[in-house]
Write a protein that holds these residues in place. Structure first.
Motif, PDB file in Angstrom:
ATOM      1  N   TYR A 156       4.697  -8.873  -2.438  1.00  0.00           N
ATOM      2  CA  TYR A 156       5.180  -9.488  -3.659  1.00  0.00           C
ATOM      3  C   TYR A 156       5.846  -8.432  -4.509  1.00  0.00           C
ATOM      4  O   TYR A 156       5.605  -7.241  -4.367  1.00  0.00           O
ATOM      5  N   LYS A 157       6.679  -8.890  -5.422  1.00  0.00           N
ATOM      6  CA  LYS A 157       7.425  -7.975  -6.282  1.00  0.00           C
ATOM      7  C   LYS A 157       6.726  -7.849  -7.627  1.00  0.00           C
ATOM      8  O   LYS A 157       6.515  -8.827  -8.309  1.00  0.00           O
ATOM      9  N   ASN A 158       6.355  -6.628  -8.020  1.00  0.00           N
ATOM     10  CA  ASN A 158       5.727  -6.402  -9.319  1.00  0.00           C
ATOM     11  C   ASN A 158       6.818  -6.300 -10.374  1.00  0.00           C
ATOM     12  O   ASN A 158       7.402  -5.248 -10.582  1.00  0.00           O
ATOM     13  N   THR A 159       7.116  -7.404 -11.055  1.00  0.00           N
ATOM     14  CA  THR A 159       8.161  -7.370 -12.057  1.00  0.00           C
ATOM     15  C   THR A 159       7.642  -6.980 -13.416  1.00  0.00           C
ATOM     16  O   THR A 159       8.399  -6.591 -14.285  1.00  0.00           O
ATOM     17  N   GLY A 160       6.345  -7.100 -13.667  1.00  0.00           N
ATOM     18  CA  GLY A 160       5.807  -6.769 -14.979  1.00  0.00           C
ATOM     19  C   GLY A 160       5.393  -5.311 -15.045  1.00  0.00           C
ATOM     20  O   GLY A 160       4.837  -4.761 -14.108  1.00  0.00           O
ATOM     21  N   VAL A 161       5.675  -4.693 -16.194  1.00  0.00           N
ATOM     22  CA  VAL A 161       5.328  -3.278 -16.350  1.00  0.00           C
ATOM     23  C   VAL A 161       3.832  -3.074 -16.276  1.00  0.00           C
ATOM     24  O   VAL A 161       3.357  -2.062 -15.777  1.00  0.00           O
ATOM     25  N   SER A 169       0.824  -1.207   0.000  1.00  0.00           N
ATOM     26  CA  SER A 169       0.000   0.000   0.000  1.00  0.00           C
ATOM     27  C   SER A 169       0.860   1.261   0.000  1.00  0.00           C
ATOM     28  O   SER A 169       0.509   2.281  -0.607  1.00  0.00           O
ATOM     29  N   ASP A 170       2.021   1.225   0.673  1.00  0.00           N
ATOM     30  CA  ASP A 170       2.938   2.374   0.677  1.00  0.00           C
ATOM     31  C   ASP A 170       3.525   2.607  -0.714  1.00  0.00           C
ATOM     32  O   ASP A 170       3.665   3.753  -1.163  1.00  0.00           O
ATOM     33  N   VAL A 171       3.871   1.501  -1.386  1.00  0.00           N
ATOM     34  CA  VAL A 171       4.419   1.607  -2.738  1.00  0.00           C
ATOM     35  C   VAL A 171       3.380   2.207  -3.681  1.00  0.00           C
ATOM     36  O   VAL A 171       3.685   3.075  -4.506  1.00  0.00           O
ATOM     37  N   ILE A 217      17.338   1.336  -4.257  1.00  0.00           N
ATOM     38  CA  ILE A 217      16.508   0.216  -3.801  1.00  0.00           C
ATOM     39  C   ILE A 217      15.527  -0.144  -4.916  1.00  0.00           C
ATOM     40  O   ILE A 217      14.785   0.703  -5.405  1.00  0.00           O
ATOM     41  N   LYS A 218      15.517  -1.420  -5.314  1.00  0.00           N
ATOM     42  CA  LYS A 218      14.640  -1.869  -6.391  1.00  0.00           C
ATOM     43  C   LYS A 218      13.288  -2.351  -5.865  1.00  0.00           C
ATOM     44  O   LYS A 218      12.264  -2.121  -6.494  1.00  0.00           O
ATOM     45  N   ASP A 219      13.283  -3.037  -4.739  1.00  0.00           N
ATOM     46  CA  ASP A 219      12.038  -3.544  -4.168  1.00  0.00           C
ATOM     47  C   ASP A 219      11.999  -3.212  -2.676  1.00  0.00           C
ATOM     48  O   ASP A 219      12.620  -3.891  -1.863  1.00  0.00           O
ATOM     49  N   PRO A 220      11.273  -2.157  -2.297  1.00  0.00           N
ATOM     50  CA  PRO A 220      11.289  -1.700  -0.901  1.00  0.00           C
ATOM     51  C   PRO A 220      10.366  -2.486   0.023  1.00  0.00           C
ATOM     52  O   PRO A 220      10.438  -2.316   1.239  1.00  0.00           O
ATOM     53  N   ILE A 221       9.491  -3.317  -0.529  1.00  0.00           N
ATOM     54  CA  ILE A 221       8.489  -4.002   0.292  1.00  0.00           C
ATOM     55  C   ILE A 221       9.165  -4.931   1.296  1.00  0.00           C
ATOM     56  O   ILE A 221      10.002  -5.754   0.946  1.00  0.00           O
ATOM     57  N   GLY A 222       8.806  -4.763   2.567  1.00  0.00           N
ATOM     58  CA  GLY A 222       9.389  -5.568   3.637  1.00  0.00           C
ATOM     59  C   GLY A 222      10.515  -4.872   4.363  1.00  0.00           C
ATOM     60  O   GLY A 222      10.913  -5.300   5.455  1.00  0.00           O
ATOM     61  N   MET A 223      11.044  -3.788   3.787  1.00  0.00           N
ATOM     62  CA  MET A 223      12.113  -3.046   4.444  1.00  0.00           C
ATOM     63  C   MET A 223      11.511  -2.081   5.464  1.00  0.00           C
ATOM     64  O   MET A 223      10.306  -1.823   5.460  1.00  0.00           O
ATOM     65  N   PRO A 227       8.960   2.881 -12.156  1.00  0.00           N
ATOM     66  CA  PRO A 227       9.882   3.218 -11.064  1.00  0.00           C
ATOM     67  C   PRO A 227      11.329   2.952 -11.473  1.00  0.00           C
ATOM     68  O   PRO A 227      11.622   1.896 -12.049  1.00  0.00           O
ATOM     69  N   GLU A 228      12.220   3.880 -11.206  1.00  0.00           N
ATOM     70  CA  GLU A 228      13.636   3.678 -11.492  1.00  0.00           C
ATOM     71  C   GLU A 228      14.385   3.207 -10.250  1.00  0.00           C
ATOM     72  O   GLU A 228      15.214   2.304 -10.315  1.00  0.00           O
ATOM     73  N   GLU A 229      14.069   3.851  -9.113  1.00  0.00           N
ATOM     74  CA  GLU A 229      14.655   3.429  -7.840  1.00  0.00           C
ATOM     75  C   GLU A 229      13.817   3.978  -6.692  1.00  0.00           C
ATOM     76  O   GLU A 229      13.129   4.989  -6.824  1.00  0.00           O
ATOM     77  N   TYR A 230      13.844   3.245  -5.590  1.00  0.00           N
ATOM     78  CA  TYR A 230      13.175   3.702  -4.368  1.00  0.00           C
ATOM     79  C   TYR A 230      14.225   4.182  -3.377  1.00  0.00           C
ATOM     80  O   TYR A 230      15.384   3.733  -3.393  1.00  0.00           O
ATOM     81  N   ILE A 231      13.812   5.099  -2.523  1.00  0.00           N
ATOM     82  CA  ILE A 231      14.713   5.670  -1.510  1.00  0.00           C
ATOM     83  C   ILE A 231      14.008   5.589  -0.162  1.00  0.00           C
ATOM     84  O   ILE A 231      12.868   6.049  -0.018  1.00  0.00           O
ATOM     85  N   ILE A 232      14.664   4.995   0.815  1.00  0.00           N
ATOM     86  CA  ILE A 232      14.108   4.883   2.167  1.00  0.00           C
ATOM     87  C   ILE A 232      15.028   5.616   3.136  1.00  0.00           C
ATOM     88  O   ILE A 232      16.199   5.243   3.298  1.00  0.00           O
ATOM     89  N   ASP A 233      14.509   6.686   3.723  1.00  0.00           N
ATOM     90  CA  ASP A 233      15.267   7.484   4.701  1.00  0.00           C
ATOM     91  C   ASP A 233      16.639   7.884   4.167  1.00  0.00           C
ATOM     92  O   ASP A 233      17.649   7.836   4.882  1.00  0.00           O
ATOM     93  N   GLY A 234      16.682   8.250   2.866  1.00  0.00           N
ATOM     94  CA  GLY A 234      17.926   8.735   2.278  1.00  0.00           C
ATOM     95  C   GLY A 234      18.781   7.671   1.622  1.00  0.00           C
ATOM     96  O   GLY A 234      19.750   7.999   0.935  1.00  0.00           O
TER      97      GLY A 234
END
Length: 424
Positions: A407-412, A104-106, A140-146, A129-136
Motif C-alpha cells: 500500500y502507498k503511505n500518503t499521510g505524513v 519491509s524494504d521501504v 520514484i515516488k512509490d517503489p513498492i511492487g517494483m 521521503p523526497e524520492e526513491y532510487i532503484i538500481d540508479g
C-alpha cells in the motif's frame, strides 16, 4: 470512536480541534470543528502545561458535544518553526529473492536514512521521503511492487528539541487525550490549501499566528525552506491598544471587526463607539484605526518579503498563500500583499462547510493527512482482495497491516509514526 479522525492544533492564542470521517466514497468529511482560547503557549512553545491542558480539555468537550461521542485519542501537529530539516540518504539491498520491493524494504531504507549525527538536545521525530532510487533509476515516488537489487531514498529528516516535543505531549496527555501520532505542520497546511501542481511549480505558505510567522517554501514537490519571524498578529492588537488607549480585549475586537488595509484614501471621517472596561463607552477615529493597522501590516509583510528574497529559488515562486488567523482575515489583505510582494497572493481556506476559515487550516490538514493514509491502505487492500465483498471493508474499516501488503503511505503521520516507539 474508531470511525472518527480527531485532530488538535495547539496554537499560541487558540486551540483548534476537528473531527473528520471518511464517507462511503472514500472522501474525507469534516463532521465537527471548534476552538478555545489558549494562554499557555508562546511562539509555538508550551510555557504552561496546566493552562494548555485545560484549554485542550475545554476544546475537546466542545467538540464532543457537537458530534456526540466520547473523545479519548487524537493526532496533533508539530509546529514547523520549531523543527529543523536535514537532508539524508539511506541505502539497502532488496531482501526478497525475486527482487520485488516490499513494504519491509521501504521501512528499512527509511530507517537507514535516519542514521545521522544529531545534537544531544534534539530528537529525530520523523522523516519525509523526497524520492526513491532503484538500481540508479531516480524520481520514484512509490517503489513498492517494483523490481530491483538496490533501494535508496533521498529524504529530509525532521529534528526537534526533546523538551519542546515532551511538553506538547504532556499537555495533551494531561488533558485526558492519548496522542496517536504527530503530523508535521507544513505538510498539514499544504494538504488543506495547496494543490499538487502548486507544490511542484513553486509556492510559499505564510502562516501568521498571534506571535510568530512561519514561512514554508515548496518547489519540485518538496519542502525547500522553513523560516520564522518572531512577530505575528498580536503586534497589531498591541499597537491598537497602546495608540488608542484601550484594553487589549477591545483592541482585538476592533481589529477583527473593522480591520482593513488599502482603504485609507477612500474613507470619510467616521467615529466608532466601543465598550471598554466597566461598560465605559469610548469613540474611536476610524481613520486612525486604519492607519495603525496598515502601518503594522506593511511592516510585517515587508519582513516576510525580505525572507522570501533570501531564498535561492525566489524567482521561481509563482504564488504566496496566506493562512492563520493573524492577518489573513483582514479585509483587502490579498490586494495589499500583491502590491508589496509583486506576486500573486491568495488567502488559503479549507474547502469544507463550517471550516472555511484560515485559522482552521492546520487542524483540517491534520485530519486530511491521516485520512489520506487510511484511504491509501484501504484502496490497496480492496484492489488486492477484489474478489471479496468490498462492502465488508467499507463497514468494518479493518485493514491487514502485514508487511507483504503493498500500500502507498500518503499521510505524513504514517512516515513518522515509528517516532513514538523510539521516543517512549
Amino acid at each position: 470512536m474508531n470511525d472518527y479522525i480527531i485532530g488538535i492544533d495547539i496554537g499560541s492564542s487558540n486551540i483548534c480541534a476537528a473531527a473528520g470521517k471518511l464517507d462511503k466514497y472514500g472522501k474525507m468529511q469534516i463532521i465537527g470543528i471548534t476552538s478555545s482560547k489558549c494562554n499557555g503557549v508562546k511562539k509555538g512553545v508550551v510555557i504552561d502545561i496546566d493552562s494548555t491542558s485545560e484549554s485542550i480539555r475545554k476544546c475537546i468537550r466542545q467538540l464532543e458535544k457537537m458530534i456526540d461521542i466520547n473523545i479519548q485519542e487524537a493526532y496533533i501537529a508539530l509546529p514547523g518553526g520549531l523543527s529543523e530539516l536535514i537532508k539524508s540518504r539511506g541505502v539497502v539491498a532488496v531482501a526478497s529473492e525475486d527482487g520485488e520491493v516490499k513494504q519491509s524494504d521501504v521501512k528499512r531504507v527509511l530507517k537507514a536514512a535516519k542514521i545521522i549525527t544529531i545534537p544531544n538536545d534534539k530528537e529525530i521525530i520523523g522523516i519525509i521521503p523526497e524520492e526513491y532510487i532503484i538500481d540508479g533509476y531516480d524520481k520514484i515516488k512509490d517503489p513498492i511492487g517494483m523490481s530491483g537489487i538496490r533501494l535508496e531514498v533521498d529524504a529530509q529528516v525532521i529534528l526537534a528539541q526533546s523538551t519542546v516535543v515532551n511538553n506538547f505531549l504532556k499537555s495533551v496527555n494531561n488533558s485526558g487525550i492519548k496522542v496517536l501520532g504527530l503530523v508535521f505542520e507544513p505538510t498539514a497546511i499544504a494538504q488543506a490549501v495547496l494543490k499538487e501542481e502548486e507544490i511542484q511549480r513553486g509556492v510559499v505558505l505564510v502562516d501568521m499566528g498571534s506571535d510568530s510567522t512561519n514561512i514554508y517554501n515548496y518547489e519540485g514537490g518538496k519542502l525547500n525552506n522553513i523560516s520564522t519571524i518572531s512577530l505575528g498578529g498580536n503586534t497589531i492588537t498591541n499597537d491598537i491598544s497602546v495608540c488608542l488607549k484601550i484594553p487589549l480585549s477591545s483592541a482585538e475586537k476592533l481589529k477583527k471587526k473593522y480591520g482593513s488595509v488599502g482603504l485609507l484614501s477612500k474613507t470619510k471621517p467616521l467615529k466608532i463607539e466601543i465598550n471598554t472596561d466597566y461598560n465605559n463607552k469610548k469613540k474611536i477615529d476610524y481613520n486612525i484605526l486604519l492607519q495603525i493597522i496598515e502601518a503594522r501590516v506593511d511592516e510585517l509583510l515587508s519582513m516576510v518579503d525580505k525572507k522570501l528574497k533570501s531564498f535561492n529559488n525566489y524567482e521561481n515562486i509563482s504564488e504566496i498563500v496566506m493562512v492563520g488567523g493573524g492577518i489573513s482575515e483582514i479585509k483587502g489583505i490579498e490586494e495589499f500583499s500583491e502590491n508589496l510582494f509583486n506576486k500573486t497572493v491568495r488567502v488559503g481556506v479549507p474547502n469544507y462547510i463550517g471550516a472555511s476559515s484560515p485559522m482552521y487550516v492546520t487542524v483540517v490538514g491534520i485530519v486530511k493527512d491521516i485520512s489520506s493514509s487510511i484511504k491509501g491502505k484501504y484502496e490497496k487492500k480492496v484492489n488486492e482482495y477484489e474478489d471479496k465483498d468490498i462492502n465488508k471493508y467499507e463497514k468494518t474499516g479493518k485493514v491487514n497491516d502485514s508487511e507483504d501488503i503493498k500500500y502507498k503511505n500518503t499521510g505524513v503521520v504514517s512516515k513518522i509514526k515509528e517516532f513514538f516507539t523510539d521516543f517512549f
